[in-house]
Design an enzyme around this catalytic site. Structure first.
Site, PDB file in Angstrom:
ATOM      1  N   ARG A 154       0.843  -1.213   0.000  1.00  0.00           N
ATOM      2  CA  ARG A 154       0.000   0.000   0.000  1.00  0.00           C
ATOM      3  C   ARG A 154       0.870   1.251   0.000  1.00  0.00           C
ATOM      4  NH1 ARG A 154      -2.150   0.953   6.144  1.00  0.00           N
ATOM      5  NH2 ARG A 154      -0.413  -0.009   7.244  1.00  0.00           N
ATOM      6  N   ASP A 202      12.099  -6.754   6.972  1.00  0.00           N
ATOM      7  CA  ASP A 202      11.651  -5.800   5.949  1.00  0.00           C
ATOM      8  C   ASP A 202      11.436  -4.419   6.547  1.00  0.00           C
ATOM      9  OD1 ASP A 202       9.511  -7.487   7.153  1.00  0.00           O
ATOM     10  OD2 ASP A 202       8.202  -5.997   6.260  1.00  0.00           O
ATOM     11  N   ASP A 221      -6.278  -3.888   1.296  1.00  0.00           N
ATOM     12  CA  ASP A 221      -7.009  -2.900   0.494  1.00  0.00           C
ATOM     13  C   ASP A 221      -6.101  -1.771  -0.011  1.00  0.00           C
ATOM     14  OD1 ASP A 221      -6.505  -1.537   2.819  1.00  0.00           O
ATOM     15  OD2 ASP A 221      -8.602  -1.091   3.296  1.00  0.00           O
TER      16      ASP A 221
HETATM   17  P1  AMP Z   1       4.195  -3.622   7.835  1.00  0.00           P
HETATM   18  O1  AMP Z   1       3.857  -4.550   8.970  1.00  0.00           O
HETATM   19  O2  AMP Z   1       3.534  -2.285   7.927  1.00  0.00           O
HETATM   20  O3  AMP Z   1       5.648  -3.511   7.598  1.00  0.00           O
HETATM   21  O4  AMP Z   1       3.554  -4.270   6.524  1.00  0.00           O
HETATM   22  C1  AMP Z   1       3.930  -5.541   6.051  1.00  0.00           C
HETATM   23  C2  AMP Z   1       3.462  -5.754   4.625  1.00  0.00           C
HETATM   24  O5  AMP Z   1       2.040  -5.691   4.528  1.00  0.00           O
HETATM   25  C3  AMP Z   1       3.987  -4.732   3.650  1.00  0.00           C
HETATM   26  O6  AMP Z   1       4.244  -5.415   2.449  1.00  0.00           O
HETATM   27  C4  AMP Z   1       2.824  -3.769   3.505  1.00  0.00           C
HETATM   28  O7  AMP Z   1       2.886  -3.075   2.281  1.00  0.00           O
HETATM   29  C5  AMP Z   1       1.650  -4.737   3.574  1.00  0.00           C
HETATM   30  N1  AMP Z   1       0.382  -4.090   4.013  1.00  0.00           N
HETATM   31  C6  AMP Z   1       0.067  -3.649   5.255  1.00  0.00           C
HETATM   32  N2  AMP Z   1      -1.189  -3.143   5.271  1.00  0.00           N
HETATM   33  C7  AMP Z   1      -1.678  -3.254   4.012  1.00  0.00           C
HETATM   34  C8  AMP Z   1      -2.920  -2.913   3.369  1.00  0.00           C
HETATM   35  N3  AMP Z   1      -3.926  -2.357   4.040  1.00  0.00           N
HETATM   36  N4  AMP Z   1      -3.033  -3.185   2.057  1.00  0.00           N
HETATM   37  C9  AMP Z   1      -2.045  -3.760   1.357  1.00  0.00           C
HETATM   38  N5  AMP Z   1      -0.863  -4.101   1.897  1.00  0.00           N
HETATM   39  C10 AMP Z   1      -0.671  -3.869   3.200  1.00  0.00           C
HETATM   40 MG    MG Z   2       6.977  -2.562   6.596  1.00  0.00          MG
END
Ligand code: AMP
Ligand code: MG
Length: 503
Positions: free
Chosen positions: A109, A268, A141
């Site tokens: 996103r 990541d 989303d």
């Molecule tokens: P994070 O825990 O924020 O580092 O997110 C982990 C992964 O989930 C990353 O690839 C984000 O881009 C994806 N992600 C988190 N929330 C969403 C969302 N609402 N829609 C699409 N991808 C998401």
């Molecule tokens: Mg992340």
């Protein structure tokens, strides 16, 4: 994942003159990496963008004109409805260990708009969050809500104000859309700025590619972006590993000394630049406890406060594994060199942490018994359930740290008397020591309960408490008469703070 066609969208030319006047100077060098590293993708258009927050000091640093951006044009640009001149938005591909499980990820996103070249020549990523689903979105989303994006704004500005390398929010725009989490929420797009978004996970992704050129290209690019002085080294990949280890160790020491719990130190979410990124479920300690965990999904405390150094070292080992072929063509030699580099982490961390604590306690000249005095302070804080920030600040203001109950107070009183005696061995006078403590021990931190209350108000259309808190957090070493409520710990009996990922 299957590679998408990576045809760059056409740059916007309308309004180009106005946008040049706003100071956009975007380059897109990330797209010079081999095509498996990204997918060109446009942000989703949004129905009625409204600029909620614009980071004026950061605009100035970036060479952007805040007054032009505060006009309607800013909402259009920071919502993704109109691309700034020079932008070729793309979603970055990466992998990562999430809670130790390896997964293919990528910006689900988020989008990299390009790299803004500041007037001082610094190159920094401009990155959207919540701008719509990308091919990496899996079932998400692609959207974000106002509350968590404003939260990221507050935390980033505070970390920056206390000198911790971090990504920062440039703008938050309300989109006019409703998004659905546990309840309907107003949607938002965040624009954030970081030295780059090259992560340990980007290298893990590169190492997975069948083509060794991928890894070589990413390594050269990272050296160019963040470690140009290492390019001429005999073994640039090994030097990159060594310096990344040092930067990360110093960063984690800064986190520890400010009571910061990142909350989701997946590989990541660790930047090779040594900056804090992914300010999602992070939070700050109120009462001190080494096992403090805030994230709702961190059931086993993998990313607890005191585990952060060990986790950083574990993540760096994943980085080392990814670049092994570039360290030496003989695998055993490469492993040995990487191992030696990784073994420096604990010592570099400890020294940085100790230097930080010495500054926080005013112990400038090393004396016998200092380590014990420091350890005993943490024991006393834990046993008396004292507030981490207020305890250090009390010392800076010439008073005794307070336990949560009067029964526990004598333990802190005894420690305080020892500390006062110890300060007599310092060459500087007491008043001068206190002045230096007031410049390193903040009076104000982003308290979880205060963040929640200002975000509730913002969600209901009242941004004033958010703006007040932002102003206070940007000047955290001042004991301000005007915002006493930002200093106070949560009222006794408050429920524990819980934070969430993927909000
Ligand atoms: P994070 O825990 O924020 O580092 O997110 C982990 C992964 O989930 C990353 O690839 C984000 O881009 C994806 N992600 C988190 N929330 C969403 C969302 N609402 N829609 C699409 N991808 C998401
Ligand atoms: Mg992340």
């Amino acid at each position: 994942m299957q590679q998408q066609a990576t045809t760059a969208p056409k740059e916007e030319t309308s309004n180009a003159a106005a946008e040049l006047a706003a100071g956009w100077k975007l380059e897109c060098t990330y797209s010079l990496l081999p095509p498996e590293f990204y997918v060109f993708q446009r942000p989703d258009p949004v129905p009625s963008p409204r600029l909620l927050a614009l980071n004026l000091p950061l605009c100035v640093e970036l060479g952007l004109d805040p007054s032009l951006l505060q006009s309607h044009g800013g909402a259009e640009v920071f919502s993704g409805n109109r691309l700034p001149v020079g932008s070729k938005p793309l979603a970055m591909a990466y992998a990562g260990h999430q809670y130790a499980h390896f997964t293919l990820l990528g910006d689900g996103r988020a989008l990299l708009l390009g790299e803004q070249i500041s007037p001082d020549g610094t190159r920094r990523d401009l990155h959207f969050k919540g701008s719509g689903p990308t091919p990496f979105a899996r079932r998400g989303d692609g959207k974000a809500a106002i509350g968590p994006m404003l939260r990221e704004f507050l935390v980033g500005e505070f970390l920056h104000a206390v000198g911790t390398p971090t990504s920062r929010a440039l703008a938050v725009v309300a989109t006019g859309e409703t998004i659905y989490r546990d309840r309907p929420l107003p949607g938002a797009v965040l624009t954030r700025v970081a030295s780059s978004h090259i992560r340990v996970g980007t290298f893990q992704y590169a190492a997975l590619q069948k083509n060794p050129e991928s890894l070589r290209a990413l390594t050269s690019y990272t050296l160019w972006r963040h470690y140009p002085h290492l390019v001429a080294q005999k073994n640039p990949a090994l030097s990159l590993l060594q310096e990344a280890i040092h930067r990360q160790a110093r960063l984690i020491a800064q986190w520890m000394n400010i009571g910061f719990v990142h909350g989701v130190m997946n590989t990541d979410n660790m930047a090779i630049s040594g900056e804090t990124i992914d300010l999602g479920p992070c939070a700050f300690l109120d009462t001190y406890h080494p096992d403090a965990v805030f994230s709702s999904i961190d059931h086993y405390g993998r990313y607890a406060y005191s585990r952060q150094p060990a986790i950083a070292q574990w993540n760096l080992a994943r980085f080392a594994e990814a670049i092994l072929p570039l360290i030496n063509s003989d695998k055993r030699t490469a492993i040995q060199l990487a191992q030696e580099a990784l073994e420096t982490f604990p010592e570099v961390f400890h020294q940085a942490w100790l230097d930080g604590i010495r500054n926080k306690l005013g112990l400038q000249t090393p004396q016998n018994g200092d380590l014990e005095l420091i350890q005993d302070f943490f024991t006393a804080l834990q046993e008396t359930k004292a507030d981490f920030t207020l305890a250090f600040r009390a010392l800076a203001e010439g008073s005794e740290p307070q336990a949560t109950s009067t029964d526990a107070q004598p333990m802190l009183t005894r420690w305080y008397q020892r500390w006062r005696k110890r300060l007599e061995l310092e060459p500087s006078p007491y008043e001068q020591i206190l002045a230096s403590l007031r410049s390193v021990n903040p009076a104000i931190i982003p308290r979880n309960h205060k963040i929640n209350s200002v975000l509730d108000a913002a969600e209901n259309g009242n941004l004033s408490p958010f703006l007040q808190m932002l102003e206070a957090l940007r000047d955290p070493f001042e004991k301000r008469a005007n915002y006493p409520e930002f200093r106070e710990p949560p009222p006794p009996g408050s429920p524990p703070c819980v934070t969430f990922c993927g909000t």
